[in-house]
Design an enzyme around this catalytic site. Structure first.
Site, PDB file in Angstrom:
ATOM      1  CG  ASN A 197      -1.765   1.191   1.351  1.00  0.00           C
ATOM      2  OD1 ASN A 197      -1.316   2.209   1.866  1.00  0.00           O
ATOM      3  ND2 ASN A 197      -2.975   1.122   0.857  1.00  0.00           N
ATOM      4  CB  SER A 199       0.389   4.217   3.927  1.00  0.00           C
ATOM      5  OG  SER A 199       0.028   2.864   4.163  1.00  0.00           O
ATOM      6  CE  LYS A 200       0.971  -1.315   5.445  1.00  0.00           C
ATOM      7  NZ  LYS A 200      -0.231  -0.454   5.468  1.00  0.00           N
ATOM      8  CG  ASN A 201       8.406   1.394   6.347  1.00  0.00           C
ATOM      9  OD1 ASN A 201       7.379   2.032   6.588  1.00  0.00           O
ATOM     10  ND2 ASN A 201       9.349   1.220   7.246  1.00  0.00           N
TER      11      ASN A 201
END
Ligand SMILES: Cc1ncc(COP(=O)(O)O)c(C=O)c1O
Length: 424
Positions: A197, A199-201
């Site tokens: 996603n 938003s992920k690292n």
């Protein structure tokens, strides 16, 4: 002592300050996406598509396993991993009581039964003792979540799983490429699921996921499960023959290409993040009213989310006032320009979806999860960018300012706490 912004003072994070944008998009990402658009090959089912198999190879190598199957998102990745491991209707699957709802939904979508077990108060991860207590003769699997980017106690969990012949499926949605006792998240169970996603690292330009395993048979089942149960030939015509009840869980090639461009920087950016976050946490650890997140010596932390617990006693408040104190501090911090928020406002077992008439679940007591949900707040995303250091300095200023004003915070919390008790 400078005045709190909510009382008309100057913000600790100056007006107009924005967090550096995440995910980072450079010419490399743009070229990767355009390359797919120009190729006309958009899915893994398109003959000659190269981005998806390349991402799968690169991620399996990074994690240190033999196989990776790229999927549409982390939630379906978890369902696919559990189904590949043989979990089906009526099986019980132990999950931590504190996680994103996708962890539990992945179990529910198989007709299996999530069993919620309490967490450790410091790591926020599944407590191996709570796992032992949650077992029954119907337990088929456990899903340790590497919450906030910190690997769970995998050796202890693995020992319980081995003794009771449980499948171990890591929920690594928040922990990409993080070392635990010298091994990488994604290689610590039978299978693992990562989220890509945005938003992920390790993000993509939208939604995506990666399932990893060292077991060729499980990888084969995962590949069938993402493609309608069909086995796609390397060359030649698609036979349209479904062997098992799979999903359409495929990632698309644009998403894979974007993530490959990000993967080239994953370690470099993780290093910069680690430096920035540790400098920030050195300052916040000196604030007596806060419990700053830490990483034990035997593992790294991906620092995906920063969760701070509060010590009500340090504010001269009773332990039961943790929720009221958190509400007051979040309000004051937002006034200072800090996007402090809650991450998970209730234990998974109390999600409305599990109310009477909802899917079956088993809920034990989870007093630690209840306390953490009440008395903690998080910072998300603002710290992910490698250039987030200066912003984190201002956030530390805001936290120190709040501590200086602890008497005011205590008054605000006491008013709210009294209200909570009246309401109760
Ligand atoms: C712990 C955890 N598990 C599962 C998921 C689900 O991943 P996705 O959003 O890619 O479906 C997430 C995503 O936020 C997550 O944080």
């Amino acid at each position: 002592m400078s005045k709190l912004a909510v009382l008309g003072g100057t913000r600790a994070v100056p007006e107009g300050t924005t967090a550096p944008r995440w995910p980072i998009v450079t010419d490399a990402e743009r070229a990767a996406v355009l390359g797919v658009v120009d190729s006309g090959r958009f899915t893994v089912a398109a003959g000659g598509e190269q981005e998806i198999p390349a991402l799968e190879r690169e991620w399996a190598d990074r994690v240190g396993v033999g196989h990776c199957v790229a999927v549409a998102n982390g939630t379906i990745g978890l369902s696919i991993a559990l189904a590949a491991a043989g979990v089906g209707p009526g099986d019980e699957v132990v999950v931590p009581a504190l996680s994103f709802v996708g962890t539990a939904l992945a179990v529910v979508h198989l007709g299996a039964v999530p069993v919620f077990a309490d967490i450790d108060p410091v790591s926020f991860n599944l407590d191996p003792d709570a796992l032992r207590t949650a077992l029954s003769d119907r337990t088929a699997a456990v899903v340790p979540v590497h919450l906030h980017g910190l690997p769970a106690d995998m050796d202890e969990i693995g020992a319980v799983a081995a003794r009771h012949r449980l499948a171990v499926v890591e929920d690594a949605a928040q922990a990409h490429g993080v070392a635990y006792r010298g091994r990488c998240t994604g290689s610590l169970g039978d299978l693992a699921a990562f989220s890509l996603n945005a938003s992920k690292n390790l993000p993509t330009c939208g939604e995506g996921g990666l399932v990893t395993t060292d077991d060729a048979r499980l990888a084969g089942r995962a590949a069938l499960l993402r493609q309608f149960g069909e086995r796609l030939p390397a060359r030649g015509d698609r036979p349209y023959r479904s062997e098992i009840a799979g999903w359409n869980g495929k990632i698309n090639a644009i998403q894979a290409a974007f993530t490959r461009a990000q993967l080239a920087h994953l370690d470099e950016w993780a290093l910069a993040r680690d430096r920035n976050v540790r400098a920030f946490l050195d300052r916040t650890a000196a604030i007596p009213g806060l419990v700053a997140p830490t990483a034990p010596d035997d593992r790294e932390h991906g620092w995906h989310i920063l969760r701070f617990r509060l010590r009500p006693a340090a504010f001269d408040l009773p332990e039961t006032a943790g929720g009221a104190l958190r509400a007051a501090i979040c309000r004051v911090l937002r006034g200072e320009g800090v996007p402090a928020s809650r991450y998970q406002s209730m234990p998974l077992s109390r999600q409305p979806l599990f109310a009477d008439g909802g899917p079956a679940c088993r809920r034990g007591d989870a007093p630690v999860t209840e306390a953490v949900v009440a008395d903690s707040f998080v910072l998300q995303r603002v710290h992910l960018h490698p250039d987030a250091g200066p912003l984190l300095d201002r956030v530390a200023d805001a936290l120190e300012k709040v501590w200086e004003h602890r008497a005011t915070l205590a008054v605000l919390a006491r008013a709210q706490h009294g209200g909570d008790r009246v309401a109760a």
